[in-house]
Design a protein around this motif. Structure first.
Motif, mmCIF file in Angstrom:
data_model
loop_
_atom_site.group_PDB
_atom_site.id
_atom_site.type_symbol
_atom_site.label_atom_id
_atom_site.label_comp_id
_atom_site.label_asym_id
_atom_site.label_seq_id
_atom_site.Cartn_x
_atom_site.Cartn_y
_atom_site.Cartn_z
ATOM 1 N N UNK A 128 -8.751 12.569 -22.385
ATOM 2 C CA UNK A 128 -9.205 11.627 -23.406
ATOM 3 C C UNK A 128 -10.458 10.867 -23.006
ATOM 4 N N UNK A 129 -10.505 10.331 -21.791
ATOM 5 C CA UNK A 129 -11.680 9.549 -21.384
ATOM 6 C C UNK A 129 -12.931 10.417 -21.361
ATOM 7 N N UNK A 130 -12.793 11.663 -20.920
ATOM 8 C CA UNK A 130 -13.939 12.568 -20.862
ATOM 9 C C UNK A 130 -14.461 12.868 -22.257
ATOM 10 N N UNK A 131 -13.565 13.295 -23.163
ATOM 11 C CA UNK A 131 -14.075 13.689 -24.478
ATOM 12 C C UNK A 131 -14.474 12.491 -25.329
ATOM 13 N N UNK A 132 -13.841 11.328 -25.123
ATOM 14 C CA UNK A 132 -14.297 10.126 -25.842
ATOM 15 C C UNK A 132 -15.753 9.851 -25.506
ATOM 16 N N UNK A 133 -16.099 9.919 -24.213
ATOM 17 C CA UNK A 133 -17.471 9.688 -23.769
ATOM 18 C C UNK A 133 -18.419 10.745 -24.342
ATOM 19 N N UNK A 134 -18.017 12.005 -24.292
ATOM 20 C CA UNK A 134 -18.876 13.084 -24.800
ATOM 21 C C UNK A 134 -19.049 13.006 -26.314
ATOM 22 N N UNK A 135 -18.011 12.572 -27.026
ATOM 23 C CA UNK A 135 -18.109 12.416 -28.480
ATOM 24 C C UNK A 135 -19.123 11.325 -28.837
ATOM 25 N N UNK A 136 -19.034 10.183 -28.161
ATOM 26 C CA UNK A 136 -19.959 9.082 -28.422
ATOM 27 C C UNK A 136 -21.394 9.509 -28.089
ATOM 28 N N UNK A 137 -21.545 10.381 -27.086
ATOM 29 C CA UNK A 137 -22.875 10.860 -26.689
ATOM 30 C C UNK A 137 -23.399 11.972 -27.597
ATOM 31 N N UNK A 138 -22.613 12.383 -28.598
ATOM 32 C CA UNK A 138 -23.047 13.406 -29.540
ATOM 33 C C UNK A 138 -22.939 14.822 -29.005
ATOM 34 N N UNK A 139 -22.098 15.040 -27.992
ATOM 35 C CA UNK A 139 -22.006 16.349 -27.362
ATOM 36 C C UNK A 139 -20.794 17.170 -27.785
ATOM 37 N N UNK A 140 -19.859 16.577 -28.501
ATOM 38 C CA UNK A 140 -18.701 17.324 -29.002
ATOM 39 C C UNK A 140 -19.109 18.016 -30.299
ATOM 40 N N UNK A 141 -18.862 19.316 -30.373
ATOM 41 C CA UNK A 141 -19.204 20.085 -31.571
ATOM 42 C C UNK A 141 -18.099 19.973 -32.620
ATOM 43 N N UNK A 142 -16.856 20.169 -32.177
ATOM 44 C CA UNK A 142 -15.706 20.099 -33.082
ATOM 45 C C UNK A 142 -14.570 19.344 -32.413
ATOM 46 N N UNK A 143 -13.860 18.563 -33.210
ATOM 47 C CA UNK A 143 -12.676 17.840 -32.769
ATOM 48 C C UNK A 143 -11.491 18.383 -33.559
ATOM 49 N N UNK A 144 -10.530 18.997 -32.851
ATOM 50 C CA UNK A 144 -9.349 19.571 -33.474
ATOM 51 C C UNK A 144 -8.169 18.661 -33.163
#
Length: 194
Positions: free
Chosen positions: A133-149
């Motif tokens: 969670x901490x990793x993808x939360x950071x990557x999402x805020x940074x605009x690096x997550x393509x899709x969230x399932x």
């Protein structure tokens, strides 16, 4: 170009884990395993944080040979064992005799954004995040997550670890469907600035 896909199970009231970080209270079922296997097959890199990596490494490597495991669990084990592992951690060290040692790279948190950008600019299968969670939360805020399932389960926890703790973030709904033979509903969102 690759996609970074985050796949996470959550309670209907938005919790990633129960009180004390207990993920076993989430509504896992066979549909979760089937969908997880589908996502693993589409990926060639798994991206995790230290805690998720250590949990996966402690559980999955030997399941492939466990006669009591289901066929789908054995298939998931084979997929995990075949993947390149990328772990974001400032504290993890890996001994050469540990499972997945040869296929695991550990990067520090300050390297995560640049490393992920380079991976996404390359060719190949998805970069897949389960848990972490901490990793993808950071990557999402940074605009690096393509899709969230989000695999939303039919259970209310009332308390626990919230799925997301960042600033308000806009997503684009791409799909909603109930997983076959499951109480889980997939909410697939497009995200990121890429």
């Amino acid at each position: 170009m690759r996609a970074l896909v985050v796949c996470v199970i959550v309670s209907a009231d938005g919790y990633y884990a129960g009180p004390g970080g207990d993920v076993t209270v989430l509504p896992f079922d066979d549909g979760f395993n089937v969908y997880g296997l589908e996502r693993l097959r589409a990926a060639d890199i798994e991206l995790t944080g230290r805690v998720s990596y250590e949990q996966f490494r402690a559980h999955w490597p030997d399941i492939v040979d466990d006669p009591d495991a289901s066929q789908i669990e054995q298939a998931i084990s084979r997929e995990h064992n075949a993947k390149r592992q990328l772990v974001v951690s400032d504290s993890l060290t890996i001994a050469g005799d540990e499972p997945w040692a040869a296929s695991t790279t550990v990067i520090q948190q300050v390297q995560a954004h640049e490393t992920v950008r380079e991976l996404l600019d390359g060719d190949g299968g998805d970069v897949l995040v389960f848990g972490s969670r901490a990793v993808w939360n950071d990557l999402l805020v940074a605009g690096l997550v393509t899709e969230l399932h989000l695999l939303v389960g039919a259970k209310l926890l009332g308390d626990g670890v919230p799925m997301f703790t960042g600033p308000p973030t806009v997503l684009q709904l791409a799909e909603v469907r109930r997983l076959e033979d499951s109480s889980l509903v997939l909410h697939r969102y497009l995200a990121g600035d890429r």
